[in-house]
Design a protein around this motif. Structure first.
Motif, PDB file in Angstrom:
ATOM      1  N   ARG A   1     -22.719  63.220  18.186  1.00 53.36           N
ATOM      2  CA  ARG A   1     -21.687  64.166  17.760  1.00 53.36           C
ATOM      3  C   ARG A   1     -20.636  64.347  18.861  1.00 53.36           C
ATOM      4  N   VAL A   2     -21.102  64.440  20.111  1.00 53.51           N
ATOM      5  CA  VAL A   2     -20.189  64.597  21.234  1.00 53.51           C
ATOM      6  C   VAL A   2     -19.334  63.347  21.388  1.00 53.51           C
ATOM      7  N   ARG A   3     -20.006  62.145  21.249  1.00 49.19           N
ATOM      8  CA  ARG A   3     -19.261  60.892  21.387  1.00 49.19           C
ATOM      9  C   ARG A   3     -18.186  60.775  20.284  1.00 49.19           C
ATOM     10  N   ASP A   4     -18.515  61.202  19.069  1.00 50.57           N
ATOM     11  CA  ASP A   4     -17.544  61.133  17.956  1.00 50.57           C
ATOM     12  C   ASP A   4     -16.319  61.995  18.238  1.00 50.57           C
ATOM     13  N   VAL A   5     -16.566  63.202  18.753  1.00 48.60           N
ATOM     14  CA  VAL A   5     -15.447  64.107  19.073  1.00 48.60           C
ATOM     15  C   VAL A   5     -14.571  63.490  20.161  1.00 48.60           C
ATOM     16  N   LEU A   6     -15.215  62.948  21.198  1.00 45.77           N
ATOM     17  CA  LEU A   6     -14.464  62.345  22.299  1.00 45.77           C
ATOM     18  C   LEU A   6     -13.692  61.109  21.862  1.00 45.77           C
ATOM     19  N   LEU A   7     -14.314  60.293  20.973  1.00 39.79           N
ATOM     20  CA  LEU A   7     -13.620  59.097  20.468  1.00 39.79           C
ATOM     21  C   LEU A   7     -12.373  59.484  19.666  1.00 39.79           C
ATOM     22  N   ALA A   8     -12.529  60.535  18.844  1.00 42.72           N
ATOM     23  CA  ALA A   8     -11.384  61.002  18.046  1.00 42.72           C
ATOM     24  C   ALA A   8     -10.262  61.487  18.963  1.00 42.72           C
ATOM     25  N   GLU A   9     -10.620  62.219  20.016  1.00 39.78           N
ATOM     26  CA  GLU A   9      -9.631  62.717  20.968  1.00 39.78           C
ATOM     27  C   GLU A   9      -8.980  61.549  21.718  1.00 39.78           C
ATOM     28  N   LYS A  10      -9.796  60.532  22.039  1.00 39.06           N
ATOM     29  CA  LYS A  10      -9.277  59.351  22.746  1.00 39.06           C
ATOM     30  C   LYS A  10      -8.221  58.639  21.887  1.00 39.06           C
ATOM     31  N   GLN A  11      -8.522  58.477  20.601  1.00 41.71           N
ATOM     32  CA  GLN A  11      -7.572  57.806  19.693  1.00 41.71           C
ATOM     33  C   GLN A  11      -6.283  58.625  19.545  1.00 41.71           C
ATOM     34  N   LYS A  12      -6.458  59.944  19.464  1.00 42.52           N
ATOM     35  CA  LYS A  12      -5.296  60.828  19.323  1.00 42.52           C
ATOM     36  C   LYS A  12      -4.382  60.728  20.550  1.00 42.52           C
ATOM     37  N   LEU A  13      -4.989  60.727  21.737  1.00 42.88           N
ATOM     38  CA  LEU A  13      -4.205  60.641  22.973  1.00 42.88           C
ATOM     39  C   LEU A  13      -3.506  59.294  23.091  1.00 42.88           C
ATOM     40  N   GLU A  14      -4.220  58.224  22.703  1.00 40.52           N
ATOM     41  CA  GLU A  14      -3.622  56.880  22.777  1.00 40.52           C
ATOM     42  C   GLU A  14      -2.402  56.779  21.856  1.00 40.52           C
ATOM     43  N   LEU A  15      -2.524  57.398  20.682  1.00 38.99           N
ATOM     44  CA  LEU A  15      -1.401  57.390  19.737  1.00 38.99           C
ATOM     45  C   LEU A  15      -0.213  58.180  20.286  1.00 38.99           C
ATOM     46  N   GLU A  16      -0.494  59.359  20.895  1.00 40.10           N
ATOM     47  CA  GLU A  16       0.580  60.179  21.469  1.00 40.10           C
ATOM     48  C   GLU A  16       1.311  59.434  22.581  1.00 40.10           C
ATOM     49  N   ILE A  17       0.517  58.754  23.428  1.00 43.81           N
ATOM     50  CA  ILE A  17       1.121  57.998  24.539  1.00 43.81           C
ATOM     51  C   ILE A  17       1.985  56.861  24.002  1.00 43.81           C
ATOM     52  N   LYS A  18       1.496  56.206  22.950  1.00 44.77           N
ATOM     53  CA  LYS A  18       2.235  55.090  22.347  1.00 44.77           C
ATOM     54  C   LYS A  18       3.571  55.558  21.772  1.00 44.77           C
ATOM     55  N   ASN A  19       3.585  56.781  21.187  1.00 44.79           N
ATOM     56  CA  ASN A  19       4.796  57.288  20.526  1.00 44.79           C
ATOM     57  C   ASN A  19       5.747  58.020  21.466  1.00 44.79           C
ATOM     58  N   GLN A  20       5.356  58.150  22.723  1.00 41.63           N
ATOM     59  CA  GLN A  20       6.242  58.822  23.675  1.00 41.63           C
ATOM     60  C   GLN A  20       7.496  57.997  23.939  1.00 41.63           C
ATOM     61  N   PRO A  21       8.690  58.666  24.085  1.00 44.57           N
ATOM     62  CA  PRO A  21       9.890  57.902  24.438  1.00 44.57           C
ATOM     63  C   PRO A  21       9.743  57.325  25.840  1.00 44.57           C
ATOM     64  N   PRO A  22      10.366  56.192  26.103  1.00 43.50           N
ATOM     65  CA  PRO A  22      10.264  55.604  27.443  1.00 43.50           C
ATOM     66  C   PRO A  22      10.861  56.539  28.477  1.00 43.50           C
ATOM     67  N   PRO A  23      10.277  56.578  29.678  1.00 44.30           N
ATOM     68  CA  PRO A  23      10.814  57.480  30.709  1.00 44.30           C
ATOM     69  C   PRO A  23      12.233  57.089  31.096  1.00 44.30           C
ATOM     70  N   LYS A  24      13.064  58.127  31.350  1.00 49.03           N
ATOM     71  CA  LYS A  24      14.455  57.862  31.727  1.00 49.03           C
ATOM     72  C   LYS A  24      14.510  57.361  33.163  1.00 49.03           C
ATOM     73  N   PRO A  25      15.467  56.521  33.461  1.00 45.77           N
ATOM     74  CA  PRO A  25      15.654  56.134  34.868  1.00 45.77           C
ATOM     75  C   PRO A  25      15.852  57.387  35.719  1.00 45.77           C
ATOM     76  N   LYS A  26      15.387  57.318  36.947  1.00 47.21           N
ATOM     77  CA  LYS A  26      15.389  58.497  37.815  1.00 47.21           C
ATOM     78  C   LYS A  26      16.785  59.075  38.007  1.00 47.21           C
ATOM     79  N   ASP A  27      17.783  58.195  38.154  1.00 42.32           N
ATOM     80  CA  ASP A  27      19.122  58.706  38.411  1.00 42.32           C
ATOM     81  C   ASP A  27      19.684  59.463  37.218  1.00 42.32           C
TER      82      ASP A  27
END
Length: 215
Positions: free
Chosen positions: A20-46
């Motif tokens: 049960r714990v592994r299932d919750v963590l796997l679901a959270e892992k997939q959610k985070l991976e999706l959020e990271i994938k959909n993030q806009p690319p970081p702007k150049p520092k300047d």
């Protein structure tokens, strides 16, 4: 931040044994991976630094100003030390027929704003403007009709009318009483003693029949 969360979830997964714990963590892992994938690319520092610079630190609301008027304009004077050193585009004023708002960006690391709603009378949006002077911004509101303004906003006008109504009574002595009560309430100890003394003396004269009084 999301990447750090993902790394921590992966670490917890390696230690988790219960399904049960592994299932919750796997679901959270997939959610985070999706959020990271959909993030806009970081702007150049300047670019990021330039945006931060243009916005300044935090926003300060301006409350102090002076104003006067001519036949054609209502003029609002806002003191801001060093404002003349800013690029012109950092001082913005948006007008509507009955309002305006001022935004001064990145003046000594701060933004400054001022808003006037419900102006007393309509103004011409096209004819209104702002001028940057030494340590001052001058907002020029062009009147739609060449007439005198008693105050800047409708709220100020209503406030003045209410105050006037408190003293403008048909009974002169009642009006005097209202003024004395206001002076007593707002006065210091010396003022209160003076009013008390005058009150006592007037009552004494009334009792002696020297003067007729209704108060």
């Amino acid at each position: 931040q999301l990447q750090k969360d993902l790394e921590e979830v992966k670490e917890l997964l390696t230690n988790a044994t219960r399904k049960r714990v592994r299932d919750v963590l796997l679901a959270e892992k997939q959610k985070l991976e999706l959020e990271i994938k959909n993030q806009p690319p970081p702007k150049p520092k300047d670019v990021a630094e330039e945006e931060k610079s243009s916005l300044g630190g935090y926003t300060v609301k301006i409350n102090n100003y002076g104003w006067d008027q001519s036949d054609k304009f209502v003029k609002i004077y806002i003191s801001l030390s060093g404002v003349q050193k800013l690029p012109a585009e950092n001082v913005q004023v948006n007008f509507t027929e009955r309002s305006f708002d001022l935004l001064v960006k990145n003046l000594n690391g701060k933004n400054y704003t001022m808003t006037f709603n419900n102006l007393l009378k309509p103004i011409s949006v096209e004819g209104s403007s702002r001028k940057i002077k030494t340590d001052m911004v001058l907002v020029m509101c062009k009147k739609k009709r060449e007439e005198k303004w008693d105050c800047l906003t409708q709220v100020e006008k209503e406030s003045k009318e209410k105050e006037k109504a408190a003293y403008d009574t048909t009974d002169p002595s009642e009006g005097l009483m209202n003024i004395l009560k206001k002076m007593y309430a707002e006065g210091d100890d010396e003022m209160k003693r003076t009013i008390n003394k005058a009150w006592v003396e007037s009552r004494e004269k009334q009792y002696k029949g020297d003067i007729p009084m209704d108060i």
